[in-house]
Design a protein around this motif. Structure first.
Motif: not given
Length: 117
Positions: A41-46, A72-77, A83-84, A90-92
């Motif tokens: 989970f890295e929303p600040s990086t993205i 099973e780990l990376f895709t949901p994260e 999402a965050a 539209a951008e999403r």
């Protein structure tokens, strides 16, 4: 301005090198595409990637099935990360597929043009 590079002797390359010499390194980097794959989970990086490259140059990617649990780990994260982000819906949608669709369509047009005699 960056260092001068001698263009190859093919005349098609000369305009490319002339344009490249007129831009800064940062302007060149902003032409790159970035995917959303990260280590969890890295929303600040993205979000930084979206801010720097522009949302139109960010593509959904998860590095699956490279994780130890076959995706099973990376895709949901990665999905949770997107999402965050502070984006419009539209951008999403663009990150999830619209940007890639446009990129591939543009490449297909280039390929057709180069194949035309």
């Amino acid at each position: 301005m960056g260092p001068t590079v001698k263009p190859p002797d093919h005349p098609d390359y000369a305009p490319l090198y002339q344009r490249a010499e007129q831009q800064t390194h940062i302007e060149h980097f902003k032409k790159f595409y970035r995917d959303t794959a990260s280590l969890g989970f890295e929303p600040s990086t993205i979000q930084l990637a979206c801010d720097f490259f522009g949302v139109e140059r960010v593509l959904f990617g998860s590095d699956s099935p490279m994780d130890s649990r076959s995706g099973e780990l990376f895709t949901p994260e990665t999905d949770r990360t997107v999402a965050a982000l502070k984006l419009t819906e539209a951008e999403r949608r663009d990150i999830y597929g619209g940007n890639m669709t446009r990129l591939l369509s543009r490449e297909r047009v280039k390929t057709r043009r180069s194949a035309t005699p």
